[in-house]
Design an enzyme around this catalytic site. Structure first.
Site, PDB file in Angstrom:
ATOM      1  N   LYS A  44       0.841  -1.204   0.000  1.00 17.63           N
ATOM      2  CA  LYS A  44       0.000   0.000   0.000  1.00 17.63           C
ATOM      3  C   LYS A  44       0.873   1.250   0.000  1.00 17.63           C
ATOM      4  CE  LYS A  44      -0.414  -0.549   5.020  1.00 17.63           C
ATOM      5  NZ  LYS A  44      -1.234  -1.200   6.062  1.00 17.63           N
ATOM      6  N   ARG A 145     -11.372  -0.811  13.983  1.00 14.11           N
ATOM      7  CA  ARG A 145     -11.067   0.093  12.884  1.00 14.11           C
ATOM      8  C   ARG A 145     -11.810  -0.418  11.663  1.00 14.11           C
ATOM      9  NH1 ARG A 145      -4.780   0.596  11.027  1.00 14.11           N
ATOM     10  NH2 ARG A 145      -5.325  -1.416  10.139  1.00 14.11           N
ATOM     11  N   TYR A 267      16.544  29.011  10.318  1.00 15.61           N
ATOM     12  CA  TYR A 267      15.351  29.613  10.945  1.00 15.61           C
ATOM     13  C   TYR A 267      15.389  29.453  12.454  1.00 15.61           C
ATOM     14  CZ  TYR A 267      13.099  29.882   6.350  1.00 15.61           C
ATOM     15  OH  TYR A 267      12.782  30.174   5.068  1.00 15.61           O
ATOM     16  N   MET A 315      12.203  23.867   4.349  1.00 12.33           N
ATOM     17  CA  MET A 315      11.369  23.165   3.374  1.00 12.33           C
ATOM     18  C   MET A 315      12.191  22.382   2.353  1.00 12.33           C
ATOM     19  SD  MET A 315       8.412  24.598   0.807  1.00 12.33           S
ATOM     20  CE  MET A 315       7.405  25.323   2.073  1.00 12.33           C
TER      21      MET A 315
END
Ligand SMILES: *Cc1c(COP(=O)(O)O)cnc(C)c1O
Length: 374
Positions: A44, A145, A267, A315
């Site tokens: 998957k 689930r 940052y 990023m």
């Protein structure tokens, strides 16, 4: 003159290398551990982010004939990758059967995993109308689930004709705590599943995914369904990892700085250099799946030297203190995930699990396949 290929490997700044021979070796190891049970493969989420085509073909060539995906479109993609309708591999869709999907399942020769009595009724109607087509029945034994909840299982025990004409190939359930071997739910689910299948038609049965295989033969039933361990992730956290590493991530150094005066990097100015430092900037960031939570916690390796990631992951970029790797030059590739810092180590450092590291990688990187059947 042909124009240079922008997406060619020479222009790639970040490369995810997938070792298909290691993938095949992992399949064989799991098959051996599970024997005499059969071994299916869970592919998957695009083969856990590594590319369902090459992954599926390699596993098929290694002898795997039963596959599981989560979504119907993943199943159709895998069917195509395995050679279309001519391929006899079984492909099952874990997320089940939605209204109106019957024809797609049939046309692509896919199997629905029937997750409740409504889906059982829907598939049985489809089979009555258009002929038998195989399916899998999923019983919930503790995940709450997907799968038939206990009350629906009791309805079925009392009225087994509901399964007539369904062409079931397998009855399955899924373990909630298999990565914690001494959790009492493991035995409870095993006992409940064994009791339930006694009251249902005799077909293949399946309970264990990667971690469940290592709980022992009681959990194997007729077929195991590993996913993450195929891709090299440790099936039992904290134990020695028997799986071969499948992925390596490397990034190109696109700039090198020499810092002399005290100065911060990135940052938030979270890391301060206090003495002379060489700083390498590498083109990989959280948009590539190099998780931001790895900020200040990961390492890379170049020429056998391990160097720390410093400051925040941004990023598209990360920064590394390469002061102890004086030979490193702009344009050199540096290993971000590899033997020095594998998927499990990255997961630990990021406060997550190997599954999330794997499935986050690979969407933006160039993928290189080595070995196997790409
Ligand atoms: C994802 C999944 C698997 C594979 O699990 P791994 O832990 O990756 O081996 C098996 N069965 C079901 C139902 C799943 O959802």
């Amino acid at each position: 003159m042909p124009s240079p290929k922008i997406s060619g490997p020479s222009n790639a700044t970040t490369i995810l290398t997938v070792d298909l021979d290691a993938l095949a070796a992992n399949y064989r190891l799991l098959l051996q551990r599970a024997a005499p049970a059969q071994c299916a493969a869970v592919v998957k989420a695009d083969g856990y982010g590594l590319g369902v085509g090459p992954v599926g073909r390699t596993l098929h060539a290694a002898g795997c004939t039963r596959f599981f995906v989560a979504h119907l479109d993943e199943a159709a993609t895998l069917r195509k990758a395995l050679g279309g309708a001519a391929s006899t591999a079984e492909i099952a869709v874990l997320n089940g059967l939605m209204p109106g999907q019957e024809k797609v399942f049939r046309d692509h020769n896919l199997m629905p995993v029937l997750n409740d009595l409504g889906q059982v009724a829907q598939w049985s109607e489809e089979c009555r109308a258009n002929g038998a087509h195989p399916s899998i029945l999923h019983l919930d034994t503790g995940m709450c689930r997907l799968g038939l909840p206990p009350e629906e299982q009791r309805t079925l025990f009392d009225d087994p004709q509901r399964l007539d004409g369904l062409s079931l190939t397998c009855i399955m359930s899924h373990l909630a705590c298999a990565d914690t071997p001494d959790h009492p739910l493991n035995r409870q689910q095993q006992v409940d599943f064994a009791a339930a299948i006694k009251r249902l038609p005799k077909v293949d049965t399946s309970l264990a995914a990667s971690s469940g295989i290592f709980l022992g033969p009681d959990w194997h039933f007729d077929m195991v369904r590993p996913g993450v361990s195929l891709y090299g992730v440790a099936p039992t956290p904290g134990e020695p990892n028997p799986m071969a590493p499948v992925v390596k991530l490397s990034g190109k150094i696109i700039q090198i700085r020499h810092v002399d005066a005290p100065q911060t990097v990135g940052y938030g100015a979270t890391h301060r250099f206090t003495g002379p430092t060489r700083v390498a900037t590498v083109a990989a960031g959280y948009a590539d799946g190099y998780l931001r939570s790895l900020s200040g916690r990961a390492s890379a390796s170049i020429g056998g030297i391990t160097v720390p990631v410093v400051g925040r992951v941004s990023m598209d970029l990360i920064t590394l203190d390469i002061s102890n790797a004086p030979a490193a030059q702009p344009g050199d590739m540096i290993d971000l995930i590899g033997p020095h810092f594998d998927v499990d180590a990255a997961a630990d450092a990021a406060g997550t699990i190997g599954y999330e590291i794997l499935t986050s990688l690979g969407r933006r990187y160039q993928r290189h396949y080595v070995g196997g059947t790409a």
